[in-house]
Design a protein around this motif. Structure first.
Motif, PDB file in Angstrom:
ATOM      1  N   PHE A 165       0.846  -1.194   0.000  1.00  0.00           N
ATOM      2  CA  PHE A 165       0.000   0.000   0.000  1.00  0.00           C
ATOM      3  C   PHE A 165       0.876   1.235   0.000  1.00  0.00           C
ATOM      4  CE2 PHE A 165      -2.092  -3.416   2.227  1.00  0.00           C
ATOM      5  CZ  PHE A 165      -3.432  -3.368   1.858  1.00  0.00           C
ATOM      6  N   ASP A 166       0.530   2.200  -0.808  1.00  0.00           N
ATOM      7  CA  ASP A 166       1.088   3.562  -0.841  1.00  0.00           C
ATOM      8  C   ASP A 166       1.379   4.042  -2.259  1.00  0.00           C
ATOM      9  OD1 ASP A 166       0.904   4.084   1.861  1.00  0.00           O
ATOM     10  OD2 ASP A 166       2.923   3.340   2.289  1.00  0.00           O
ATOM     11  N   GLY A 167       1.783   3.131  -3.159  1.00  0.00           N
ATOM     12  CA  GLY A 167       2.135   3.568  -4.500  1.00  0.00           C
ATOM     13  C   GLY A 167       3.427   4.347  -4.544  1.00  0.00           C
ATOM     14  N   SER A 168       4.404   3.939  -3.732  1.00  0.00           N
ATOM     15  CA  SER A 168       5.680   4.651  -3.639  1.00  0.00           C
ATOM     16  C   SER A 168       6.537   4.425  -4.878  1.00  0.00           C
ATOM     17  CB  SER A 168       6.445   4.189  -2.401  1.00  0.00           C
ATOM     18  OG  SER A 168       6.916   2.857  -2.575  1.00  0.00           O
ATOM     19  N   ALA A 169       7.608   5.198  -4.978  1.00  0.00           N
ATOM     20  CA  ALA A 169       8.519   5.068  -6.117  1.00  0.00           C
ATOM     21  C   ALA A 169       9.162   3.687  -6.153  1.00  0.00           C
ATOM     22  CB  ALA A 169       9.584   6.159  -6.049  1.00  0.00           C
ATOM     23  N   ASP A 170       9.652   3.219  -5.016  1.00  0.00           N
ATOM     24  CA  ASP A 170      10.298   1.899  -4.980  1.00  0.00           C
ATOM     25  C   ASP A 170       9.304   0.786  -5.275  1.00  0.00           C
ATOM     26  OD1 ASP A 170      12.698   3.095  -4.425  1.00  0.00           O
ATOM     27  OD2 ASP A 170      12.761   2.503  -2.306  1.00  0.00           O
ATOM     28  N   ALA A 171       8.082   0.929  -4.781  1.00  0.00           N
ATOM     29  CA  ALA A 171       7.053  -0.080  -5.058  1.00  0.00           C
ATOM     30  C   ALA A 171       6.705  -0.096  -6.541  1.00  0.00           C
ATOM     31  CB  ALA A 171       5.818   0.189  -4.216  1.00  0.00           C
ATOM     32  N   SER A 172       6.640   1.085  -7.133  1.00  0.00           N
ATOM     33  CA  SER A 172       6.338   1.164  -8.566  1.00  0.00           C
ATOM     34  C   SER A 172       7.409   0.455  -9.384  1.00  0.00           C
ATOM     35  CB  SER A 172       6.221   2.633  -8.991  1.00  0.00           C
ATOM     36  OG  SER A 172       5.147   3.255  -8.332  1.00  0.00           O
ATOM     37  N   GLN A 173       8.665   0.658  -9.014  1.00  0.00           N
ATOM     38  CA  GLN A 173       9.736  -0.026  -9.727  1.00  0.00           C
ATOM     39  C   GLN A 173       9.655  -1.536  -9.509  1.00  0.00           C
ATOM     40  OE1 GLN A 173      11.997   1.436 -11.899  1.00  0.00           O
ATOM     41  NE2 GLN A 173      12.317  -0.740 -12.381  1.00  0.00           N
ATOM     42  N   ALA A 174       9.277  -1.948  -8.297  1.00  0.00           N
ATOM     43  CA  ALA A 174       9.140  -3.380  -8.005  1.00  0.00           C
ATOM     44  C   ALA A 174       8.037  -4.016  -8.842  1.00  0.00           C
ATOM     45  CB  ALA A 174       8.872  -3.594  -6.518  1.00  0.00           C
ATOM     46  N   ILE A 175       6.973  -3.274  -9.130  1.00  0.00           N
ATOM     47  CA  ILE A 175       5.920  -3.787 -10.016  1.00  0.00           C
ATOM     48  C   ILE A 175       6.466  -3.911 -11.437  1.00  0.00           C
ATOM     49  CG2 ILE A 175       3.717  -3.237 -11.110  1.00  0.00           C
ATOM     50  CD1 ILE A 175       2.797  -2.078  -8.437  1.00  0.00           C
ATOM     51  N   LYS A 176       7.189  -2.911 -11.893  1.00  0.00           N
ATOM     52  CA  LYS A 176       7.780  -2.981 -13.228  1.00  0.00           C
ATOM     53  C   LYS A 176       8.755  -4.148 -13.352  1.00  0.00           C
ATOM     54  CE  LYS A 176       8.944   0.607 -15.620  1.00  0.00           C
ATOM     55  NZ  LYS A 176       7.949   0.563 -16.720  1.00  0.00           N
ATOM     56  N   ASP A 177       9.452  -4.445 -12.260  1.00  0.00           N
ATOM     57  CA  ASP A 177      10.418  -5.544 -12.261  1.00  0.00           C
ATOM     58  C   ASP A 177       9.757  -6.909 -12.108  1.00  0.00           C
ATOM     59  OD1 ASP A 177      12.439  -3.676 -12.477  1.00  0.00           O
ATOM     60  OD2 ASP A 177      12.918  -3.667 -10.348  1.00  0.00           O
TER      61      ASP A 177
END
Length: 280
Positions: free
Chosen positions: A204-216
């Protein structure tokens, strides 16, 4: 939080007001939050938007603000009393929305681990309740364990490592729901270190690191809590109140909510980063 700061800056520019954004040196220090509020009261601040780390702990400063006639709006975690309004996400709803997405993704079968926020923290308890209440509708999903990792990435990794050492957990585990992105990223580190690749992880949060983790391809889903938008909205409500005494129609006005389509996964991650991300 970067999104809150930027939301405040944008509101100040658009509304032609002065906004001072302050935060404790230690992120979760309620003592520092109280000290900041007390200092601002002494300096004659007109209003407060707060995101307290503890609903009850912040009350001495909120009571002092109320006694001085200074209005307070809470974002996310609300003060136990004394705020004229609460906005930010409905934590209970966020838990249920992310849980439903993941439970459907695994076909309603398998083992679940929940990584909780700090015990007793309002946002942590509400989000966990949203997850566990929905779990009752999925009899094929077994709760392996639910443990606090205090919204911290390193603790998320450590708790996950310990749970994976239990007999049978690696075979049973199908999904991890961490109650913020930081713990989710820590859980992913532990899963990778254990050589486990078939477990879905949500945050939860939609952070920058989380966004990259989704892309990865490491993080399955997160929830855009949009601190930019909720801060901007809170400030506009305070300005309206200070200008003409207008009170919000309701005490709790959640933003964003499920109707704003807040889930972020591989299908919309590029659109989110390019057009909606609060951290940019």
């Amino acid at each position: 939080m970067n999104g809150m700061w930027k939301g405040a800056e944008k509101a100040a520019t658009d509304l032609g007001i002065k906004v001072v954004t302050l935060a404790p040196a230690q992120q979760d220090s309620i003592e520092e939050q109280i000290a900041i509020m007390e200092a601002q009261i002494q300096q004659g601040v007109s209003a407060f938007v707060i995101h307290p780390s503890d609903s009850k702990g912040i009350m001495p400063a909120v009571d002092e603000a109320n006694a001085a006639g200074i209005p307070v709006i809470s974002i996310g975690t609300a003060s136990a009393s004394g705020s004229m309004m609460r906005t930010g996400v409905d934590y209970y709803e966020t838990g249920a929305v992310v849980a439903k997405y993941l439970f459907e993704k695994i076909g309603g079968e398998g083992g679940l681990i929940i990584l909780e926020g700090p015990p007793g923290a309002q946002n942590a308890e509400e989000r966990k309740a949203g997850i566990t209440d929905l779990l009752a509708s999925y009899p094929g999903i077994t709760l392996i364990d639910s443990q606090p990792a205090n919204f911290n990435r390193a603790q998320g990794m450590q708790v996950m490592e310990n749970l994976l050492q239990r007999e049978g957990v690696k075979d049973q585990l199908k999904v991890v729901i961490a109650c913020n992105d930081e713990m989710a990223l820590g859980a992913i580190q532990a899963l990778k270190a254990a050589g486990i690749t078939n477990v879905l992880v949500g945050g939860f949060d939609g952070s920058a690191d989380a966004s990259q983790a989704i892309k990865d391809g490491d993080l399955t889903v997160t929830y855009n809590t949009d601190p930019f938008g909720s801060t901007y909205y809170a400030i506009t409500m305070l300005v309206k109140y200070l200008d003409d005494g207008a009170l919000p129609e309701e005490y709790f006005i959640p933003f964003p909510s499920e109707r704003h389509k807040p889930l972020i996964d591989s299908s919309n991650i590029d659109d989110y980063i390019n057009n909606f991300a609060w951290f940019k």
